[in-house]
Design a protein around this motif. Structure first.
Motif, PDB file in Angstrom:
ATOM      1  N   PRO A   1       0.823  -1.225   0.000  1.00 45.16           N
ATOM      2  CA  PRO A   1       0.000   0.000   0.000  1.00 45.16           C
ATOM      3  C   PRO A   1       0.850   1.264   0.000  1.00 45.16           C
ATOM      4  O   PRO A   1       0.642   2.181   0.802  1.00 45.16           O
ATOM      5  N   SER A   2       1.797   1.357  -0.913  1.00 46.05           N
ATOM      6  CA  SER A   2       2.788   2.434  -0.889  1.00 46.05           C
ATOM      7  C   SER A   2       2.180   3.805  -1.168  1.00 46.05           C
ATOM      8  O   SER A   2       2.739   4.826  -0.756  1.00 46.05           O
ATOM      9  N   THR A   3       1.050   3.863  -1.857  1.00 43.77           N
ATOM     10  CA  THR A   3       0.445   5.161  -2.162  1.00 43.77           C
ATOM     11  C   THR A   3      -0.029   5.879  -0.904  1.00 43.77           C
ATOM     12  O   THR A   3      -0.238   7.091  -0.934  1.00 43.77           O
ATOM     13  N   GLU A   4      -0.207   5.148   0.184  1.00 42.56           N
ATOM     14  CA  GLU A   4      -0.690   5.750   1.427  1.00 42.56           C
ATOM     15  C   GLU A   4       0.407   5.926   2.467  1.00 42.56           C
ATOM     16  O   GLU A   4       0.127   6.401   3.572  1.00 42.56           O
ATOM     17  N   TRP A   5       1.626   5.563   2.148  1.00 46.66           N
ATOM     18  CA  TRP A   5       2.703   5.699   3.120  1.00 46.66           C
ATOM     19  C   TRP A   5       3.010   7.162   3.415  1.00 46.66           C
ATOM     20  O   TRP A   5       2.855   8.038   2.555  1.00 46.66           O
ATOM     21  N   THR A   6       3.478   7.415   4.620  1.00 49.11           N
ATOM     22  CA  THR A   6       3.963   8.750   4.967  1.00 49.11           C
ATOM     23  C   THR A   6       5.339   8.964   4.356  1.00 49.11           C
ATOM     24  O   THR A   6       5.997   8.021   3.910  1.00 49.11           O
ATOM     25  N   THR A   7       5.791  10.209   4.369  1.00 51.17           N
ATOM     26  CA  THR A   7       7.117  10.493   3.842  1.00 51.17           C
ATOM     27  C   THR A   7       8.188   9.787   4.667  1.00 51.17           C
ATOM     28  O   THR A   7       9.177   9.289   4.123  1.00 51.17           O
ATOM     29  N   GLY A   8       7.995   9.720   5.981  1.00 55.00           N
ATOM     30  CA  GLY A   8       8.955   9.018   6.833  1.00 55.00           C
ATOM     31  C   GLY A   8       9.066   7.554   6.467  1.00 55.00           C
ATOM     32  O   GLY A   8      10.173   6.990   6.414  1.00 55.00           O
TER      33      GLY A   8
ATOM     34  N   ALA B   1      11.878   6.242  -7.825  1.00 57.06           N
ATOM     35  CA  ALA B   1      10.620   6.956  -8.039  1.00 57.06           C
ATOM     36  C   ALA B   1       9.421   6.170  -7.542  1.00 57.06           C
ATOM     37  O   ALA B   1       8.396   6.754  -7.175  1.00 57.06           O
ATOM     38  N   SER B   2       9.523   4.843  -7.518  1.00 56.18           N
ATOM     39  CA  SER B   2       8.376   4.025  -7.091  1.00 56.18           C
ATOM     40  C   SER B   2       7.992   4.290  -5.638  1.00 56.18           C
ATOM     41  O   SER B   2       6.858   4.014  -5.236  1.00 56.18           O
ATOM     42  N   LEU B   3       8.919   4.834  -4.861  1.00 57.46           N
ATOM     43  CA  LEU B   3       8.604   5.178  -3.470  1.00 57.46           C
ATOM     44  C   LEU B   3       7.568   6.288  -3.375  1.00 57.46           C
ATOM     45  O   LEU B   3       6.942   6.464  -2.323  1.00 57.46           O
ATOM     46  N   HIS B   4       7.375   7.031  -4.448  1.00 55.85           N
ATOM     47  CA  HIS B   4       6.586   8.250  -4.370  1.00 55.85           C
ATOM     48  C   HIS B   4       5.271   8.172  -5.140  1.00 55.85           C
ATOM     49  O   HIS B   4       4.734   9.205  -5.563  1.00 55.85           O
ATOM     50  N   ALA B   5       4.747   6.953  -5.303  1.00 52.87           N
ATOM     51  CA  ALA B   5       3.406   6.805  -5.871  1.00 52.87           C
ATOM     52  C   ALA B   5       2.420   7.562  -4.983  1.00 52.87           C
ATOM     53  O   ALA B   5       2.398   7.384  -3.761  1.00 52.87           O
ATOM     54  N   GLN B   6       1.620   8.424  -5.586  1.00 54.42           N
ATOM     55  CA  GLN B   6       0.775   9.337  -4.825  1.00 54.42           C
ATOM     56  C   GLN B   6      -0.618   8.754  -4.545  1.00 54.42           C
ATOM     57  O   GLN B   6      -1.101   7.883  -5.268  1.00 54.42           O
ATOM     58  N   PRO B   7      -1.265   9.228  -3.471  1.00 51.62           N
ATOM     59  CA  PRO B   7      -2.637   8.780  -3.188  1.00 51.62           C
ATOM     60  C   PRO B   7      -3.585   9.169  -4.314  1.00 51.62           C
ATOM     61  O   PRO B   7      -3.286  10.044  -5.134  1.00 51.62           O
TER      62      PRO B   7
ATOM     63  N   HIS C   1       2.978  12.757   1.920  1.00 51.05           N
ATOM     64  CA  HIS C   1       2.942  11.442   1.271  1.00 51.05           C
ATOM     65  C   HIS C   1       4.005  11.381   0.166  1.00 51.05           C
ATOM     66  O   HIS C   1       3.725  11.049  -0.984  1.00 51.05           O
ATOM     67  N   GLY C   2       5.231  11.717   0.523  1.00 50.65           N
ATOM     68  CA  GLY C   2       6.331  11.599  -0.411  1.00 50.65           C
ATOM     69  C   GLY C   2       6.542  12.826  -1.267  1.00 50.65           C
ATOM     70  O   GLY C   2       6.046  13.922  -0.963  1.00 50.65           O
TER      71      GLY C   2
END
Length: 388
Positions: A83-90, A191-197, A269-270
């Motif tokens: 569920p990477s789109t919902e991860w926090t920046t941390g 870049a895959s870390l920063h998939a947006q909600p 969110h990234g």
């Protein structure tokens, strides 16, 4: 490094590689090793199955995806499985370290091996990355792990986005020219870390400029690492390497009037990509002057260019640059190939193209290679390498 500034409303250019008689008389910096490392491959069509719902089946999103020119990309973090789109920046920054370390280690190890240079021989280690932040950084962690000298010089190149590899190459080449010791540049992006909600405005049926930019960004960007080794003339290099290419110069041109056309916004969110559809037109306006000025400063013309390593920022950008510079299909093929197989990996991508070019083309003695990168600013960077 010279900072490029806007003067009298017109973009200026500046050469970055030291070229005084004193410095250039000491040694010549040569490209002697390259390497690429990537996480698992993902088919572009398979990613679309996820992003189709993410973008509310917006017809524009499907059109952008279909016209990307990409067949596959490489993702360290697959949004279909996490569920990477919902991860926090941390959370994203912690994962950055987990994924970036092995990618960087592989690229650095392979580049040094291809150059026949031991980690202990390095004098400078430069790391470029815009998709993650951690301190101590990859420069310290990898230098300790791989046995680089304790007195090693280290440089972190951040916030420069897609064009970072070119000024990075200038930085390591300058060090080699002045100090006569090998240097290594590593570019790592995730870049895959920063998939947006999901965007509420897009799902409401009224896409904003930001929504449209996110569609383009999610269709293009991917993960990867690339490393290059630059060493002084006079060394013995492995047969079949790239030791005949001297790094002559690096130059830049910034159009500050359109500085909002490309960038990264740090959110909860990234990192959120800003990518204006007018970017190709800006590049088209400036690229010929940038390239011809760089060539003429060293007594060359477009006819002397035996190879082009153009950052594949997207299919449209490649078309515009190739048309403007009147490049043949064959000349632009390495960039199109990397776009098709890897997507846009930001800073490592132009080094991926350069490696592909050098493995598939013979650069004749006396001829040159031009590497082009484009990024925030809006800035164009160019490097000139000469075959001997």
């Amino acid at each position: 490094m010279t900072t490029l500034t806007e003067r009298a409303g017109r973009p200026s250019r500046a050469a970055l590689l030291a070229d005084t008689a004193t410095v250039r008389g000491r040694t010549r910096p040569y490209l002697v090793g390259t390497a690429v490392a990537t996480p698992p491959r993902v088919a572009q069509d398979d990613l679309w199955e996820f992003f189709r719902d993410h973008f509310a089946a917006n017809p524009l999103a499907e059109k952008v995806w279909a016209s990307s020119g990409i067949v596959s990309r490489h993702y360290a973090v697959d949004p279909r499985r996490e569920p990477s789109t919902e991860w926090t920046t941390g959370e994203r920054m912690r994962r950055y370290l987990t994924e970036a370390l092995p990618l960087g280690r592989q690229a650095v190890t392979d580049a040094l091996a291809s150059a026949g240079i031991a980690p202990a021989d390095l004098g400078l280690f430069a790391v470029a990355s815009s998709t993650g932040h951690v301190t101590p950084g990859l420069d310290i962690r990898l230098s300790h792990e791989l046995g680089m000298p304790a007195n090693l010089r280290r440089v972190i190149i951040g916030h420069m986005g897609c064009h970072a590899a070119v000024p990075g190459l200038g930085t390591v080449a300058e060090y080699v020219a002045v100090h006569g010791r090998p240097a290594l540049l590593l570019c790592v992006e995730l870049a895959s870390l920063h998939a947006q909600p999901k965007s509420p405005t897009l799902h409401a049926g009224s896409p904003t400029r930001d929504d449209l930019e996110q569609i383009v960004a999610h269709s293009l960007f991917a993960d990867g690492a690339a490393a290059v080794v630059v060493a002084p003339s006079g060394r013995t290099f492995p047969a079949g390497g790239t030791a005949n290419l001297e790094v002559l110069d690096v130059t830049a041109l910034t159009d500050g009037s359109v500085s909002d056309h490309m960038g990264l916004l740090v959110t909860d969110h990234g990192f959120r990509m800003r990518l204006s559809p007018q970017v190709p037109e800006v590049l088209e306006r400036h690229v010929t002057d940038l390239v011809t000025s760089l060539l003429s400063a060293h007594g060359h013309t477009l006819d002397d260019v035996d190879g082009w390593a153009i950052h594949p920022g997207g299919a449209r950008i490649l078309r515009v640059i190739a048309d403007r510079l009147q490049l043949s299909e064959e000349a632009a093929a390495p960039s199109y190939d990397i776009l098709r197989e890897y997507g846009n990996c930001a800073s490592p991508t132009v080094l991926m193209v350069l490696q592909r070019l050098l493995r598939t083309r013979e650069i004749r003695p006396g001829k040159v290679v031009v590497a082009l990168g484009f990024g925030p600013g809006l800035t164009l960077f160019a490097a000139l390498l000469k075959a001997h």
